[in-house]
Design an enzyme around this catalytic site. Structure first.
Site, mmCIF file in Angstrom:
data_model
loop_
_atom_site.group_PDB
_atom_site.id
_atom_site.type_symbol
_atom_site.label_atom_id
_atom_site.label_comp_id
_atom_site.label_asym_id
_atom_site.label_seq_id
_atom_site.Cartn_x
_atom_site.Cartn_y
_atom_site.Cartn_z
ATOM 1 N N SER A 1 0.835 -1.208 0.000
ATOM 2 C CA SER A 1 0.000 0.000 0.000
ATOM 3 C C SER A 1 0.866 1.253 0.000
ATOM 4 O O SER A 1 1.882 1.325 0.699
ATOM 5 C CB SER A 1 -0.895 0.002 1.248
ATOM 6 O OG SER A 1 -1.493 1.277 1.400
ATOM 7 N N TYR B 1 -2.113 5.292 -4.424
ATOM 8 C CA TYR B 1 -3.102 6.344 -4.182
ATOM 9 C C TYR B 1 -2.407 7.605 -4.684
ATOM 10 O O TYR B 1 -1.390 8.025 -4.118
ATOM 11 C CB TYR B 1 -3.418 6.485 -2.697
ATOM 12 C CG TYR B 1 -4.351 5.444 -2.125
ATOM 13 C CD1 TYR B 1 -5.508 5.067 -2.788
ATOM 14 C CD2 TYR B 1 -4.086 4.867 -0.882
ATOM 15 C CE1 TYR B 1 -6.380 4.124 -2.244
ATOM 16 C CE2 TYR B 1 -4.948 3.930 -0.328
ATOM 17 C CZ TYR B 1 -6.091 3.567 -1.018
ATOM 18 O OH TYR B 1 -6.939 2.639 -0.476
ATOM 19 N N THR C 1 -5.447 2.322 -7.425
ATOM 20 C CA THR C 1 -6.740 2.015 -6.789
ATOM 21 C C THR C 1 -7.751 3.088 -7.175
ATOM 22 O O THR C 1 -7.511 4.280 -6.978
ATOM 23 C CB THR C 1 -6.573 1.927 -5.259
ATOM 24 O OG1 THR C 1 -5.676 0.859 -4.982
ATOM 25 C CG2 THR C 1 -7.898 1.672 -4.567
ATOM 26 N N LYS D 1 -7.095 -1.261 -9.823
ATOM 27 C CA LYS D 1 -7.677 -2.052 -8.731
ATOM 28 C C LYS D 1 -9.013 -1.428 -8.342
ATOM 29 O O LYS D 1 -9.060 -0.233 -8.001
ATOM 30 C CB LYS D 1 -6.726 -2.056 -7.522
ATOM 31 C CG LYS D 1 -7.268 -2.746 -6.282
ATOM 32 C CD LYS D 1 -6.186 -2.826 -5.203
ATOM 33 C CE LYS D 1 -6.618 -3.635 -4.003
ATOM 34 N NZ LYS D 1 -7.490 -2.930 -3.072
ATOM 35 N N HIS E 1 -12.493 -3.466 -2.525
ATOM 36 C CA HIS E 1 -11.752 -2.995 -1.356
ATOM 37 C C HIS E 1 -12.113 -3.812 -0.103
ATOM 38 O O HIS E 1 -12.125 -3.302 1.011
ATOM 39 C CB HIS E 1 -12.045 -1.511 -1.112
ATOM 40 C CG HIS E 1 -10.849 -0.685 -0.773
ATOM 41 N ND1 HIS E 1 -10.198 0.120 -1.677
ATOM 42 C CD2 HIS E 1 -10.174 -0.527 0.388
ATOM 43 C CE1 HIS E 1 -9.199 0.752 -1.078
ATOM 44 N NE2 HIS E 1 -9.156 0.371 0.185
ATOM 45 N N ASP F 1 -9.779 -10.044 -5.656
ATOM 46 C CA ASP F 1 -9.669 -10.202 -4.206
ATOM 47 C C ASP F 1 -11.027 -9.961 -3.565
ATOM 48 O O ASP F 1 -11.988 -9.575 -4.234
ATOM 49 C CB ASP F 1 -8.580 -9.296 -3.602
ATOM 50 C CG ASP F 1 -8.947 -7.803 -3.598
ATOM 51 O OD1 ASP F 1 -10.146 -7.443 -3.581
ATOM 52 O OD2 ASP F 1 -8.019 -6.975 -3.588
ATOM 53 N N ARG G 1 -7.543 -9.283 4.798
ATOM 54 C CA ARG G 1 -7.627 -9.402 6.252
ATOM 55 C C ARG G 1 -6.946 -10.651 6.832
ATOM 56 O O ARG G 1 -6.287 -10.548 7.870
ATOM 57 C CB ARG G 1 -9.079 -9.321 6.705
ATOM 58 C CG ARG G 1 -9.708 -7.940 6.472
ATOM 59 C CD ARG G 1 -11.158 -7.920 6.911
ATOM 60 N NE ARG G 1 -11.848 -6.682 6.617
ATOM 61 C CZ ARG G 1 -12.451 -6.413 5.458
ATOM 62 N NH1 ARG G 1 -12.426 -7.293 4.472
ATOM 63 N NH2 ARG G 1 -13.075 -5.262 5.281
HETATM 64 C C1 LIG Z 1 -7.486 -2.498 6.924
HETATM 65 C C2 LIG Z 1 -7.490 -2.489 5.428
HETATM 66 C C3 LIG Z 1 -6.759 -1.519 4.754
HETATM 67 C C4 LIG Z 1 -6.724 -1.507 3.364
HETATM 68 N N1 LIG Z 1 -5.922 -0.596 2.730
HETATM 69 C C5 LIG Z 1 -5.865 -0.597 1.377
HETATM 70 C C6 LIG Z 1 -4.983 0.301 0.690
HETATM 71 O O1 LIG Z 1 -4.226 1.045 1.298
HETATM 72 N N2 LIG Z 1 -5.032 0.304 -0.652
HETATM 73 C C7 LIG Z 1 -5.843 -0.535 -1.375
HETATM 74 O O2 LIG Z 1 -5.846 -0.488 -2.614
HETATM 75 N N3 LIG Z 1 -6.641 -1.424 -0.743
HETATM 76 C C8 LIG Z 1 -6.661 -1.480 0.602
HETATM 77 N N4 LIG Z 1 -7.448 -2.399 1.240
HETATM 78 C C9 LIG Z 1 -8.222 -3.383 0.437
HETATM 79 C C10 LIG Z 1 -7.380 -4.651 0.167
HETATM 80 O O3 LIG Z 1 -6.322 -4.386 -0.700
HETATM 81 C C11 LIG Z 1 -8.221 -5.765 -0.446
HETATM 82 O O4 LIG Z 1 -8.881 -5.266 -1.564
HETATM 83 C C12 LIG Z 1 -9.223 -6.379 0.529
HETATM 84 O O5 LIG Z 1 -8.714 -6.397 1.841
HETATM 85 C C13 LIG Z 1 -9.565 -7.808 0.106
HETATM 86 O O6 LIG Z 1 -10.618 -8.309 0.869
HETATM 87 P P1 LIG Z 1 -10.436 -9.271 2.161
HETATM 88 O O7 LIG Z 1 -9.922 -8.412 3.262
HETATM 89 O O8 LIG Z 1 -11.802 -9.767 2.375
HETATM 90 O O9 LIG Z 1 -9.467 -10.376 1.792
HETATM 91 C C14 LIG Z 1 -7.461 -2.458 2.622
HETATM 92 C C15 LIG Z 1 -8.191 -3.427 3.309
HETATM 93 C C16 LIG Z 1 -8.199 -3.474 4.694
HETATM 94 C C17 LIG Z 1 -8.955 -4.561 5.392
#
Ligand SMILES: Cc1cc2nc3c(=O)[nH]c(=O)nc-3n(C[C@H](O)[C@H](O)[C@H](O)COP(=O)(O)O)c2cc1C
Length: 439
Positions: free
Chosen positions: A187, A210, A236, A312, A336, A367, A391
């Site tokens: 990230s 970002y 993203t 994404k 996300h 994802d 997660r």
């Molecule tokens: C706490 C948290 C922070 C996240 N931060 C970002 C991020 O900085 N950039 C991004 O593109 N996606 C972010 N995501 C989304 C993840 O990249 C991903 O799409 C998502 O966690 C997948 O789903 P899952 O948690 O059910 O496996 C974040 C997700 C979580 C849970």
């Protein structure tokens, strides 16, 4: 197009198993189990536990009896039977640091968490068609994406602020992922710097972007990632409209800490702990997510990204076609983790629409809600080139650090190769639409 499903808690059967194991630990300690009837009842229930799915031959005693503490939570990564068991362990660790808001941040979806939960439950809409009498001893999970060889199609999703769960943040995750040959996407707003992450990973990670609303900052971030060797920039595009992370706000109510030390208002202050912004002038930035971005921005970015450019957050066939027109090299189907908008639409439910729209011209990754090796197989069968987890690896990280991440990946890899063998698919390209059927 999929119809939105009725919201359900995702891991209900899994939670049932945990409760049952808790009950069995209690039962095992009871003098009652000395009676033959109850002992055999215990054996029968144990035999139906999910660990048996991975057991080879007569390995019925796999797993330690002492694995759970009195609270029914695993006390070491090796004790986990599935990735769900890391969730309560992580919660315990984060709450043990008196940081309920950090727990809320990780778990939160948006609004009522319908989309977050649908991401996982929707995998149950597909069944796996297994094939028999195939010698599956030499199955391989290796995959090639953009010419890179990964030992597994499972990759690490970008998660911001991993420093809330581990002092070395993305570096710890990179170490675990790299040792197992998993690719990762860092990230923009992790606490670790991309160059350090690449070093720990052993080969360059991909960089999630970002862009902010200052083009000079966008350029500087891309330059930093490319100078560190990142072969792919992942823009993203699903965070432009704002969001309501209700779980986070609910947990925040319980947080007694003074958070102003870290979360000082103002963008420049907020990113002082985010290594990728160090040395970059962010004084003109008002927004991290690039609010106001359009396809013209994608063109502009395409013009400066030397390696691969992925988007994404694409969730419709129309946008996938548009991405092709704008010279994008890959798409990550994502909502996300249900943290962008409450569409009710699971990513696995829209995958086919996007795969069909791009018609093999660029790889489509996915994802959201991936919690089992069977989920990975289903996503690949429906046309994904690779499958991301968010997660679950953070649960591993928060509860046990690097060994926790390692074990989460190991469990997913083990489950995945087990179902590959059972499905008679010995290599990734033998997993086809034929491998699944819609319920
Ligand atoms: C706490 C948290 C922070 C996240 N931060 C970002 C991020 O900085 N950039 C991004 O593109 N996606 C972010 N995501 C989304 C993840 O990249 C991903 O799409 C998502 O966690 C997948 O789903 P899952 O948690 O059910 O496996 C974040 C997700 C979580 C849970």
């Amino acid at each position: 197009m999929e119809k939105p499903t009725t919201p359900k808690w995702p891991e209900i059967s899994e939670r049932g198993i945990i409760a049952r194991r808790k009950f069995l630990s209690f039962l095992a300690a009871s003098p009652l189990v000395a009676t033959p009837t109850i002992t055999s009842a215990v054996a029968t229930v144990f035999a139906s536990l999910p660990s048996q799915a991975l057991a080879q031959s007569y390995d019925v005693l796999r797993g330690s009896r002492q694995a759970l503490g009195p609270d029914g939570i695993i006390s070491a990564p090796g004790d986990a039977l599935n990735v769900f068991e890391f969730e309560p362990a992580a919660k315990k660790a984060v709450l043990g640091q008196d940081a309920p808001a950090h727990w809320g941040y990780l778990e939160s979806g948006v609004d009522g968490d319908v989309t977050r939960d649908a991401n996982h439950t929707a995998y149950a809409r597909y069944n796996i068609r297994t094939k028999r009498l195939i010698d599956a001893r030499k199955a391989s999970t290796g995959v090639k994406i953009f010419g890179e060889s990964w030992s597994s199609p499972i990759f690490i999703c970008p998660v911001s602020s991993l420093g809330a769960y581990d002092p070395e943040a993305g570096v710890t995750v990179a170490r675990a992922a790299g040792k197992r040959g998993h690719q990762m996407i860092l990230s923009t707003v992790d606490n670790a710097v991309i160059a350090d992450v690449n070093k720990a990973h052993g080969s360059p990670a991909w960089f999630q972007l970002y862009p902010t609303d200052d083009w000079a900052v966008t350029q500087a971030l891309v330059r930093r990632a490319e100078a560190a060797g990142c072969p792919a920039i992942v823009l993203t595009v699903d965070r432009q409209g704002g969001r309501n992370t209700e779980d986070l706000f609910r947990m925040r109510r319980q947080d007694q800490r003074d958070c102003s030390g870290c979360h000082t208002p103002g963008f420049a202050n907020e990113v002082t702990r985010k290594g990728n912004f160090s040395g970059i002038d962010v004084s003109k930035v008002t927004n991290l997510y690039g609010t106001g971005m359009t396809w013209e921005f994608v063109d502009r970015l395409r013009g400066i990204v030397k390696g691969k450019l992925l988007l994404k957050g694409i969730v419709t066939g129309e946008d996938a076609k548009e991405a092709l027109r704008h010279g994008v090299d890959g798409i990550l189907v994502s909502n996300h983790g249900g943290r962008a908008e409450e569409s009710g639409q699971a990513t696995i439910g829209v995958l086919i629409e996007i795969v069909d729209a791009v018609n093999g011209r660029i790889p489509v990754l996915i994802d959201g809600g991936v919690r089992r090796g069977t989920d990975v197989l289903k996503a690949l069968a429906l046309g994904a080139a690779a499958v991301g987890v968010g997660r679950p690896y953070v649960w591993g990280l928060a509860s046990f650090g690097e060994p926790g991440v390692d074990r989460v990946l190991q469990i997913l890899d083990d489950e995945f190769i087990t179902i590959m063998r059972q499905a008679g698919a010995l290599t990734i390209d033998q997993i086809t639409r034929d491998t699944v059927t819609r319920v």
